[in-house]
Design a protein around this motif. Sequence first.
Motif, PDB file in Angstrom:
ATOM      1  N   SER A 128      68.425  27.255  44.483  1.00 14.60           N
ATOM      2  CA  SER A 128      69.810  27.696  44.651  1.00 14.60           C
ATOM      3  C   SER A 128      70.459  27.930  43.291  1.00 14.60           C
ATOM      4  O   SER A 128      70.024  27.373  42.278  1.00 14.60           O
ATOM      5  N   ARG A 129      71.488  28.749  43.295  1.00 16.98           N
ATOM      6  CA  ARG A 129      72.347  28.874  42.117  1.00 16.98           C
ATOM      7  C   ARG A 129      73.599  28.022  42.302  1.00 16.98           C
ATOM      8  O   ARG A 129      74.215  27.590  41.332  1.00 16.98           O
ATOM      9  N   GLU A 130      73.966  27.766  43.540  1.00 20.53           N
ATOM     10  CA  GLU A 130      75.100  26.902  43.847  1.00 20.53           C
ATOM     11  C   GLU A 130      74.711  25.441  43.614  1.00 20.53           C
ATOM     12  O   GLU A 130      73.589  25.030  43.891  1.00 20.53           O
ATOM     13  N   PHE A 131      75.665  24.650  43.109  1.00 24.11           N
ATOM     14  CA  PHE A 131      75.396  23.239  42.873  1.00 24.11           C
ATOM     15  C   PHE A 131      76.716  22.499  42.746  1.00 24.11           C
ATOM     16  O   PHE A 131      77.472  22.729  41.805  1.00 24.11           O
ATOM     17  N   ASP A 132      77.006  21.627  43.730  1.00 29.75           N
ATOM     18  CA  ASP A 132      78.234  20.856  43.687  1.00 29.75           C
ATOM     19  C   ASP A 132      78.035  19.528  44.425  1.00 29.75           C
ATOM     20  O   ASP A 132      76.969  19.266  44.967  1.00 29.75           O
ATOM     21  N   GLN A 133      79.096  18.718  44.442  1.00 24.43           N
ATOM     22  CA  GLN A 133      79.010  17.382  45.029  1.00 24.43           C
ATOM     23  C   GLN A 133      78.568  17.415  46.490  1.00 24.43           C
ATOM     24  O   GLN A 133      77.673  16.672  46.890  1.00 24.43           O
ATOM     25  N   GLU A 148      80.926  13.378  38.526  1.00 27.74           N
ATOM     26  CA  GLU A 148      81.911  13.496  39.594  1.00 27.74           C
ATOM     27  C   GLU A 148      81.569  12.561  40.752  1.00 27.74           C
ATOM     28  O   GLU A 148      82.445  11.889  41.315  1.00 27.74           O
ATOM     29  N   LEU A 149      80.284  12.491  41.110  1.00 28.34           N
ATOM     30  CA  LEU A 149      79.849  11.623  42.199  1.00 28.34           C
ATOM     31  C   LEU A 149      80.025  10.149  41.838  1.00 28.34           C
ATOM     32  O   LEU A 149      80.328   9.321  42.708  1.00 28.34           O
ATOM     33  N   HIS A 150      79.848   9.821  40.580  1.00 30.03           N
ATOM     34  CA  HIS A 150      80.088   8.452  40.140  1.00 30.03           C
ATOM     35  C   HIS A 150      81.569   8.110  40.282  1.00 30.03           C
ATOM     36  O   HIS A 150      81.925   7.028  40.786  1.00 30.03           O
ATOM     37  N   ARG A 151      82.423   9.006  39.869  1.00 28.57           N
ATOM     38  CA  ARG A 151      83.863   8.761  39.973  1.00 28.57           C
ATOM     39  C   ARG A 151      84.312   8.673  41.422  1.00 28.57           C
ATOM     40  O   ARG A 151      85.311   8.012  41.733  1.00 28.57           O
ATOM     41  N   SER A 152      83.572   9.326  42.316  1.00 27.83           N
ATOM     42  CA  SER A 152      83.883   9.274  43.747  1.00 27.83           C
ATOM     43  C   SER A 152      83.281   8.045  44.427  1.00 27.83           C
ATOM     44  O   SER A 152      83.542   7.820  45.612  1.00 27.83           O
ATOM     45  N   GLY A 153      82.472   7.287  43.709  1.00 27.95           N
ATOM     46  CA  GLY A 153      81.909   6.069  44.274  1.00 27.95           C
ATOM     47  C   GLY A 153      80.569   6.225  44.961  1.00 27.95           C
ATOM     48  O   GLY A 153      80.112   5.300  45.640  1.00 27.95           O
ATOM     49  N   SER A 198      73.974   6.094  46.339  1.00 30.02           N
ATOM     50  CA  SER A 198      73.985   5.133  47.436  1.00 30.02           C
ATOM     51  C   SER A 198      74.623   5.764  48.659  1.00 30.02           C
ATOM     52  O   SER A 198      75.781   6.191  48.619  1.00 30.02           O
ATOM     53  N   LEU A 199      73.853   5.819  49.758  1.00 25.74           N
ATOM     54  CA  LEU A 199      74.330   6.334  51.037  1.00 25.74           C
ATOM     55  C   LEU A 199      73.868   5.374  52.127  1.00 25.74           C
ATOM     56  O   LEU A 199      72.697   5.373  52.501  1.00 25.74           O
ATOM     57  N   GLY A 200      74.773   4.548  52.605  1.00 25.40           N
ATOM     58  CA  GLY A 200      74.383   3.581  53.620  1.00 25.40           C
ATOM     59  C   GLY A 200      73.326   2.632  53.097  1.00 25.40           C
ATOM     60  O   GLY A 200      73.509   1.978  52.076  1.00 25.40           O
ATOM     61  N   GLY A 201      72.190   2.587  53.785  1.00 21.53           N
ATOM     62  CA  GLY A 201      71.087   1.719  53.364  1.00 21.53           C
ATOM     63  C   GLY A 201      70.093   2.397  52.457  1.00 21.53           C
ATOM     64  O   GLY A 201      69.031   1.837  52.163  1.00 21.53           O
ATOM     65  N   LEU A 202      70.399   3.613  52.014  1.00 21.04           N
ATOM     66  CA  LEU A 202      69.522   4.353  51.103  1.00 21.04           C
ATOM     67  C   LEU A 202      70.071   4.291  49.689  1.00 21.04           C
ATOM     68  O   LEU A 202      71.237   4.634  49.456  1.00 21.04           O
ATOM     69  N   PHE A 203      69.237   3.851  48.749  1.00 19.38           N
ATOM     70  CA  PHE A 203      69.560   4.033  47.336  1.00 19.38           C
ATOM     71  C   PHE A 203      68.536   5.004  46.783  1.00 19.38           C
ATOM     72  O   PHE A 203      67.340   4.687  46.692  1.00 19.38           O
ATOM     73  N   ALA A 204      68.996   6.198  46.447  1.00 15.79           N
ATOM     74  CA  ALA A 204      68.110   7.243  45.935  1.00 15.79           C
ATOM     75  C   ALA A 204      68.106   7.169  44.417  1.00 15.79           C
ATOM     76  O   ALA A 204      69.027   7.672  43.760  1.00 15.79           O
TER      77      ALA A 204
END
Length: 230
Positions: free
Chosen positions: A22-27, A115-120, A142-148
Motif C-alpha cells: 500500500s501507499r496509504e499508511f495511518d493509525q 501517534e499510536l503510543h500517544r493514543s495508548g 497491545s490489543l486485548g490479549g494480544l501483544f504484537a
Amino acid sequence: MARLGMFGPPSEWPAQDLIAFSREFDQELVLQAYRCGVFPMALHATDFGNMGWWSPLRRGILLPDGLRVTRSLRKSARHYTTTIDQDFEAVLAGCADPRRPFGWIDEDIRRVYLELHRSGYVHSVETWDSSGRLVGGLYGISLGGLFAGESMFHDPELGRDASKVALLRLVQLLTDGHAQERVIDTQWLTPHLASLGVIEIDRNDYLELIEEALEVPEPAWPSVPERRRA
C-alpha cells in the motif's frame, strides 16, 4: 470479528509471508491490520508501494508461561532497572538505529507508531543500567490479549541481556488473571527468540488464536489514557 476483511479472506492470501502492498499508511489502517493478523513493514526501493503488509506462513509466538528464564538471566536482571512507557521515543530510536542490519523502521513507521503510543495502543519497556542510561528495550502494540511485538534492542557494550530483561518485565506485566489467554506475537522465529521459549505455528493457527485473544481484557498498562481503558 477480529478479521475485518480488509485484506480479503485469508484463504485467498498468497502462499508467502508478504500478502499486500500500500501507499496509504495511518493509525486506523495499522490497528485494523493487527486485528486481521497482519503487520506492516516498510519497503524501500520498490515500485509496489511504500508499505508491505505481512502475515508469515510460520508465525513466531510466545505464551507468557513459556518464557525460558535461565539462572544467568535472573542474575543479570538484578543489575538493571526496568520501566514501562517512560521513554518510548528513545526505545524507538534504539530499535531504528541505522547501524543495525536489515533496518526497516522509516519515518512513516516512526510517525504512526508515535501517534499510536500517544493514543495508548503502543507500549515500550525500557531497561536502564545502574548509571541511569537506557541500554535496551522493546515496543509493540497491545490489543486485548494480544501483544504484537515490533522490535527490541540492546546496547552491545553497556547492555548485555538488556533486551531479554525488557521481555522478562513485559511477561511479568502480562502474567495476570488472563495470562493463559494472552499471546505475544514475535512475527518470525529466530534462534535467539527460540532460546527464550518462542515457538512457531502455522498462519491459520495463529489467526484462530488471536481471534480469541482479541476478546481478552487489556493488561494493566500504567500509562494508558482513560479513553483507551474503556
